[in-house]
Design a protein around this motif. Sequence first.
Motif, PDB file in Angstrom:
ATOM      1  N   ALA A 190     -15.598  -3.314   9.958  1.00 40.62           N
ATOM      2  CA  ALA A 190     -14.075  -3.533  10.774  1.00 40.62           C
ATOM      3  C   ALA A 190     -13.155  -2.970  10.244  1.00 40.62           C
ATOM      4  CB  ALA A 190     -13.171  -4.827   9.876  1.00 40.62           C
ATOM      5  N   LEU A 191     -12.883  -1.822   9.277  1.00 41.53           N
ATOM      6  CA  LEU A 191     -11.627  -1.504   9.431  1.00 41.53           C
ATOM      7  C   LEU A 191     -11.844   0.031  10.041  1.00 41.53           C
ATOM      8  CD1 LEU A 191     -10.155  -1.895   5.430  1.00 41.53           C
ATOM      9  CD2 LEU A 191      -8.913  -2.074   7.757  1.00 41.53           C
ATOM     10  N   ARG A 208      -7.278   1.500  15.055  1.00 47.81           N
ATOM     11  CA  ARG A 208      -6.577   2.785  15.476  1.00 47.81           C
ATOM     12  C   ARG A 208      -6.237   3.047  13.660  1.00 47.81           C
ATOM     13  NH1 ARG A 208      -7.335   6.057  19.356  1.00 47.81           N
ATOM     14  NH2 ARG A 208      -8.136   4.893  20.708  1.00 47.81           N
ATOM     15  N   HIS A 209      -5.719   4.577  13.567  1.00 45.92           N
ATOM     16  CA  HIS A 209      -6.015   5.018  12.702  1.00 45.92           C
ATOM     17  C   HIS A 209      -6.333   4.591  11.141  1.00 45.92           C
ATOM     18  CE1 HIS A 209      -3.278   6.889  15.579  1.00 45.92           C
ATOM     19  NE2 HIS A 209      -2.497   5.955  15.956  1.00 45.92           N
ATOM     20  N   PRO A 258     -12.426   4.351  17.175  1.00 44.62           N
ATOM     21  CA  PRO A 258     -11.719   3.157  18.190  1.00 44.62           C
ATOM     22  C   PRO A 258     -12.164   3.780  19.665  1.00 44.62           C
ATOM     23  CG  PRO A 258     -10.705   4.596  15.880  1.00 44.62           C
ATOM     24  CD  PRO A 258     -11.674   4.316  16.421  1.00 44.62           C
ATOM     25  N   SER A 259     -11.611   5.474  19.539  1.00 47.46           N
ATOM     26  CA  SER A 259     -11.714   6.007  20.769  1.00 47.46           C
ATOM     27  C   SER A 259     -12.666   5.683  21.902  1.00 47.46           C
ATOM     28  CB  SER A 259     -11.481   7.491  20.669  1.00 47.46           C
ATOM     29  OG  SER A 259      -9.973   7.577  19.809  1.00 47.46           O
ATOM     30  N   ARG A 310     -16.545  -7.054  18.620  1.00 48.31           N
ATOM     31  CA  ARG A 310     -16.579  -8.487  17.959  1.00 48.31           C
ATOM     32  C   ARG A 310     -17.315  -8.316  16.298  1.00 48.31           C
ATOM     33  NH1 ARG A 310     -20.161  -8.604  22.260  1.00 48.31           N
ATOM     34  NH2 ARG A 310     -19.224  -8.423  24.437  1.00 48.31           N
ATOM     35  N   PRO A 311     -17.544  -9.520  15.784  1.00 47.71           N
ATOM     36  CA  PRO A 311     -17.561  -9.822  14.460  1.00 47.71           C
ATOM     37  C   PRO A 311     -18.570  -8.513  13.569  1.00 47.71           C
ATOM     38  CG  PRO A 311     -17.293 -11.991  15.818  1.00 47.71           C
ATOM     39  CD  PRO A 311     -17.086 -11.032  16.804  1.00 47.71           C
ATOM     40  N   VAL A 312     -18.134  -8.974  12.584  1.00 48.42           N
ATOM     41  CA  VAL A 312     -19.439  -8.240  11.486  1.00 48.42           C
ATOM     42  C   VAL A 312     -20.685  -9.036  11.517  1.00 48.42           C
ATOM     43  CG1 VAL A 312     -19.808  -6.443   9.214  1.00 48.42           C
ATOM     44  CG2 VAL A 312     -18.048  -5.991  10.361  1.00 48.42           C
TER      45      VAL A 312
END
Length: 616
Positions: A69-70, A74-75, A104-105, A134-136
């Motif tokens: 999820a992380l 972004r960043h 994320p890009s 979407r969720p993991v």
Amino acid sequence: MPIRRLPPETVNRIAAGEVVERPASAIKELVENALDAGATRIEVQADGGGLSRILIADDGHGMAPDQLALAVERHATSKLEPDDAGDVDLLRISTLGFRGEALPSIGSVARLTITSRSPRGDAHQITVEGGDTRPVAPAAFPGPHGARVEVRDLFYATPARLKFMKSERSEAMAISEEIKRQAMAHEGVAFTLDLDGRTTLRLPAEHPGDEGRLKRLAALLGRDFEANALLIDQSREGIRLSGYAGLPTYSRGNGGHQYLFVNGRPVRDRLLQGALRGAYADFLARDRHPAAVLFLEIDPLFVDVNVHPAKAEVRFRDPQMVRGLIVGALRHALHAAGHRASTTVADNVLAGFTAHTGAAFSPTSQTSQGFAGGFSGWTGWDGPAAAAQEIPGLSERSARVEPGGFDPSTLNPRPSPLQPDPIDQPLGAARAQLHGTYIVAQTRDGLVVVDQHAAHERLVYERMKVQMAQGSVTRQALLTPEVVELDPAEADRVLARADELAELGLIVEPFGGGAVLVRETPALLGDTDVQGLIRDIADDLAEHGAALALSERLGEVCGTMACHGSVRAGRVLSAPEMNALLRQMEVTPHSGQCNHGRPTYVELKLNDLEKLFGRR
């Protein structure tokens, strides 16, 4: 107009445009992530030029569910470690990626699915479509650990970007080139590339080090590069330059075979390219380019990799020291190569031969007339010393040994106990001179053909260079100092190198804002275009960080003088003169090519000759 905050989706897509320019750049980011994760095997698949589908699979460390999820935020990155105070040092970057922008890009402009298994957990996946996360969820994963990143419909969320993409074939070629660059920098990692279901590249992991690196480069650039590459390995003040550079006679028509890496990162840097050009300035014409794969290892504190979103450019703290290391290392390797010429020269010669087995030549009718006349320079043959006879079936006159007072006994003298037999020397013993231009020499395992004018031109040029290096360049004072108007920044760059230019015989002084006063020029240049010279130097300093124009012009003048002072084509040489030329070539660096990068001699082995006559 009022200032507004842009929606997060728009911000993400703007950022994506900086990082993901085309499918190849997306693959670059994903491959670098795999390398940073410790992968030893990376598989890349691309369909439709990478616009339809991209799949990157690796055997790296993998990610736990909470990390997935992380990863798409972004960043968020695992590659920058904060210190005890919570601060992150952006000047000490030791990984290929560090911004936390790639995933994320890509997810903001495409359909992104990441499946991963860490060494200690089960497999999970996360999906991002056009910025919607979407969720993991649990997932199946082939293999013990690693990651699989699938990208579908790249730029579907930004259709305008699709209009700027090239053809599928062009995008596929860009992907292939990107994988080749990554494979060059990481010979210990196995790479596989499939384009539209067809495997186009399969590289096994090589043993880390020079030997494994050269095997990897040979697989990517061809066996000719392996046979004609010079090992580069020099260090200076903690900076190391390694890799391989091609012989000058193995030059190319463009710079497409120049690959530069800084701390394992492929870069396109004008400073490095200018240094490469400067190192070969004495050996190649302006329209020829050396082939080279160079790796620069430098403390991250002395190089800034954060000057470009795609990390394609770098900035050095001491660019002149880096340039000096590159030029010095390459010239050292070229000097150590001596008179060596590339193997492709002989290959091209062999390719030009054509076997004739027809009845165009009749021994009974032509032998006595054609051969006796053609080889009349030899004593002991019947027939007068006359011009070469025309042989039917050939478009040119037959080659003949030029009359020059040769005594056959001098062509194969018995070596004294203190003098080695010339046939055992690298360039052999002179046997004949053809058309007043080419020396034919016999070696123990073949023959050598030397272009006498090109070879002696290089010998004279090298002597002139030594003389220039031993003393200051002779200068001539201008009757009226010339003022050259420049842009203020250009003038500052030129004046900052006044001491360096003075060593080359050019005396410049400041003359108001944006102007340079030229008092003296190198005597070798004669009546030169001072305005054009200064402007060329300013352009070189802006583009390459060095005054190549002046040094190249001095080199051109030396080359011209060497050309006029060398043995001309058509001059008949005696056997001692021919052998003396061969011996000088053997001990003179760079004698394998003339001042324009063309070969000065061609060597054919007995095996090559036997193939021509069907003996092998």
